[in-house]
Design a protein around this motif. Sequence first.
Motif, PDB file in Angstrom:
ATOM      1  N   MET A 180       0.961  -1.365  -0.029  1.00 37.39           N
ATOM      2  CA  MET A 180       0.050  -0.020   0.168  1.00 37.39           C
ATOM      3  C   MET A 180       0.905   1.375  -0.056  1.00 37.39           C
ATOM      4  N   LYS A 181       0.636   2.151  -0.835  1.00 32.62           N
ATOM      5  CA  LYS A 181       1.569   3.463  -1.097  1.00 32.62           C
ATOM      6  C   LYS A 181       0.581   4.767  -0.210  1.00 32.62           C
ATOM      7  N   ALA A 182       1.550   5.581  -0.031  1.00 32.13           N
ATOM      8  CA  ALA A 182       0.926   6.803   0.604  1.00 32.13           C
ATOM      9  C   ALA A 182       0.050   7.767  -0.528  1.00 32.13           C
ATOM     10  N   PHE A 183      -0.772   8.461  -0.358  1.00 29.24           N
ATOM     11  CA  PHE A 183      -1.386   9.416  -1.150  1.00 29.24           C
ATOM     12  C   PHE A 183      -0.649  10.644  -1.484  1.00 29.24           C
ATOM     13  N   ALA A 184      -0.465  10.729  -2.741  1.00 29.05           N
ATOM     14  CA  ALA A 184      -0.075  11.985  -3.262  1.00 29.05           C
ATOM     15  C   ALA A 184      -0.902  12.558  -4.373  1.00 29.05           C
ATOM     16  N   LEU A 185      -1.386  13.611  -4.317  1.00 25.74           N
ATOM     17  CA  LEU A 185      -2.257  14.245  -5.358  1.00 25.74           C
ATOM     18  C   LEU A 185      -1.320  14.673  -6.795  1.00 25.74           C
ATOM     19  N   HIS A 186      -1.545  14.077  -7.622  1.00 24.36           N
ATOM     20  CA  HIS A 186      -0.633  14.403  -9.014  1.00 24.36           C
ATOM     21  C   HIS A 186      -1.740  15.098 -10.132  1.00 24.36           C
ATOM     22  N   PRO A 187      -1.314  16.128 -11.021  1.00 29.21           N
ATOM     23  CA  PRO A 187      -2.019  16.745 -11.842  1.00 29.21           C
ATOM     24  C   PRO A 187      -2.872  15.679 -12.581  1.00 29.21           C
ATOM     25  N   LYS A 188      -2.369  14.493 -13.077  1.00 28.60           N
ATOM     26  CA  LYS A 188      -3.086  13.595 -13.738  1.00 28.60           C
ATOM     27  C   LYS A 188      -4.454  12.957 -13.038  1.00 28.60           C
ATOM     28  N   MET A 189      -4.469  13.432 -11.731  1.00 26.10           N
ATOM     29  CA  MET A 189      -5.585  12.996 -11.020  1.00 26.10           C
ATOM     30  C   MET A 189      -6.689  14.215 -11.149  1.00 26.10           C
ATOM     31  N   LEU A 190      -6.582  15.332 -11.813  1.00 25.09           N
ATOM     32  CA  LEU A 190      -7.535  16.090 -11.792  1.00 25.09           C
ATOM     33  C   LEU A 190      -8.090  16.272 -13.088  1.00 25.09           C
ATOM     34  N   SER A 191      -9.241  16.854 -13.153  1.00 24.07           N
ATOM     35  CA  SER A 191      -9.987  17.050 -14.639  1.00 24.07           C
ATOM     36  C   SER A 191      -9.254  18.329 -15.055  1.00 24.07           C
ATOM     37  N   LEU A 192      -9.837  18.710 -16.499  1.00 18.92           N
ATOM     38  CA  LEU A 192      -9.078  20.055 -16.650  1.00 18.92           C
ATOM     39  C   LEU A 192      -9.529  21.157 -15.903  1.00 18.92           C
ATOM     40  N   GLN A 193     -10.842  21.083 -15.270  1.00 15.37           N
ATOM     41  CA  GLN A 193     -11.361  21.997 -14.488  1.00 15.37           C
ATOM     42  C   GLN A 193     -10.647  22.237 -13.048  1.00 15.37           C
ATOM     43  N   GLY A 194      -9.636  21.116 -12.746  1.00 14.51           N
ATOM     44  CA  GLY A 194      -9.068  21.155 -11.582  1.00 14.51           C
ATOM     45  C   GLY A 194      -9.658  20.329 -10.449  1.00 14.51           C
ATOM     46  N   VAL A 195     -10.635  19.657 -10.901  1.00 15.42           N
ATOM     47  CA  VAL A 195     -11.334  18.632  -9.824  1.00 15.42           C
ATOM     48  C   VAL A 195     -10.805  17.184  -9.869  1.00 15.42           C
ATOM     49  N   PHE A 196     -10.819  16.712  -8.607  1.00 13.32           N
ATOM     50  CA  PHE A 196     -10.309  15.208  -8.483  1.00 13.32           C
ATOM     51  C   PHE A 196     -11.082  14.322  -9.405  1.00 13.32           C
ATOM     52  N   TYR A 197     -10.207  13.800 -10.276  1.00 15.69           N
ATOM     53  CA  TYR A 197     -10.823  12.776 -11.355  1.00 15.69           C
ATOM     54  C   TYR A 197      -9.759  11.876 -11.771  1.00 15.69           C
ATOM     55  N   PRO A 198      -9.409  10.718 -11.125  1.00 16.71           N
ATOM     56  CA  PRO A 198      -8.331   9.782 -11.106  1.00 16.71           C
ATOM     57  C   PRO A 198      -8.669   8.784 -12.214  1.00 16.71           C
ATOM     58  N   THR A 199      -8.605   8.803 -13.348  1.00 12.67           N
ATOM     59  CA  THR A 199      -9.159   7.833 -14.466  1.00 12.67           C
ATOM     60  C   THR A 199      -8.260   6.594 -14.071  1.00 12.67           C
ATOM     61  N   GLY A 200      -9.235   5.475 -14.241  1.00 10.64           N
ATOM     62  CA  GLY A 200      -8.762   4.118 -13.987  1.00 10.64           C
ATOM     63  C   GLY A 200      -8.996   3.713 -12.731  1.00 10.64           C
ATOM     64  N   TYR A 201      -9.477   4.397 -11.830  1.00 15.14           N
ATOM     65  CA  TYR A 201      -9.222   3.946 -10.303  1.00 15.14           C
ATOM     66  C   TYR A 201     -10.562   3.791  -9.804  1.00 15.14           C
ATOM     67  N   ALA A 202     -10.833   3.014  -8.690  1.00 15.73           N
ATOM     68  CA  ALA A 202     -11.761   3.108  -7.841  1.00 15.73           C
ATOM     69  C   ALA A 202     -11.633   3.521  -6.641  1.00 15.73           C
ATOM     70  N   PHE A 203     -12.352   4.325  -6.249  1.00  5.93           N
ATOM     71  CA  PHE A 203     -12.308   5.091  -5.051  1.00  5.93           C
ATOM     72  C   PHE A 203     -13.386   4.761  -4.118  1.00  5.93           C
ATOM     73  N   ILE A 204     -12.932   3.987  -2.888  1.00  4.39           N
ATOM     74  CA  ILE A 204     -14.014   3.295  -2.025  1.00  4.39           C
ATOM     75  C   ILE A 204     -13.784   3.930  -0.641  1.00  4.39           C
ATOM     76  N   MET A 205     -14.883   4.493   0.012  1.00  4.61           N
ATOM     77  CA  MET A 205     -14.919   4.994   1.282  1.00  4.61           C
ATOM     78  C   MET A 205     -15.552   3.637   2.357  1.00  4.61           C
ATOM     79  N   PHE A 206     -14.984   3.933   3.543  1.00  6.39           N
ATOM     80  CA  PHE A 206     -15.160   2.913   4.559  1.00  6.39           C
ATOM     81  C   PHE A 206     -15.502   3.671   5.861  1.00  6.39           C
ATOM     82  N   PRO A 207     -16.404   3.324   6.695  1.00  9.70           N
ATOM     83  CA  PRO A 207     -16.480   4.110   7.855  1.00  9.70           C
ATOM     84  C   PRO A 207     -15.532   4.222   9.010  1.00  9.70           C
TER      85      PRO A 207
END
Length: 134
Positions: A1-28
Motif C-alpha cells: 500500500m502506498k501513501a497518497f500524493a495528489l498528482h496533476p493527472k488525477m485532476l480534470s481540466l477544471q481542476g477537480v479530483f478525477y483519477p481515471t482508471g481508479y476505484a475510490f471506496i470509502m469506509f466508515p
Amino acid sequence: MKAFALHPKMLSLQGVFYPTGYAFIMFPEAAQAEQAARELEDSGFPGQAITLLTPDAILREIGQVDGDSDVTLPSVGTEGATVHKYVDLAREGHHALMVHAPSEKDTERVMAVVRKHPFSYAQKYHMLAMEDLE
C-alpha cells in the motif's frame, strides 16, 4: 500500500479530483479500509496499486478544505458533487482506498473484496464517465 500524493493527472481540466482508471471506496472506519487493502493485496493487487487515504488527506488534498472551513474545489458537474460527498464522509471520519483498476475485470475483482466489508461509498473513474459501484 502506498501513501497518497495528489498528482496533476488525477485532476480534470477544471481542476477537480478525477483519477481515471481508479476505484475510490470509502469506509466508515480505518480498520475496515486497512483490512480490505490487505485482502486486495492477498487477491493479487500489487501494493503500489492501492492507496489508503485518511479523512485528513481527503479533506486537505482532494477537497482542499483547510481546517473547518467549507472552501472546496469548484463544484463542476458530477465530479464536483462527488468530491463534496467525499468531504462530507471524511468529516464523519471515513477513510478511503483508491485502487488502480483500469479494466472492468479489475474493477469486479476490487468489488468482490470490498463487498465483504461495510463500505459507505464507491466510485469508478472512467475516461469520460463515473460509475457508482455497489
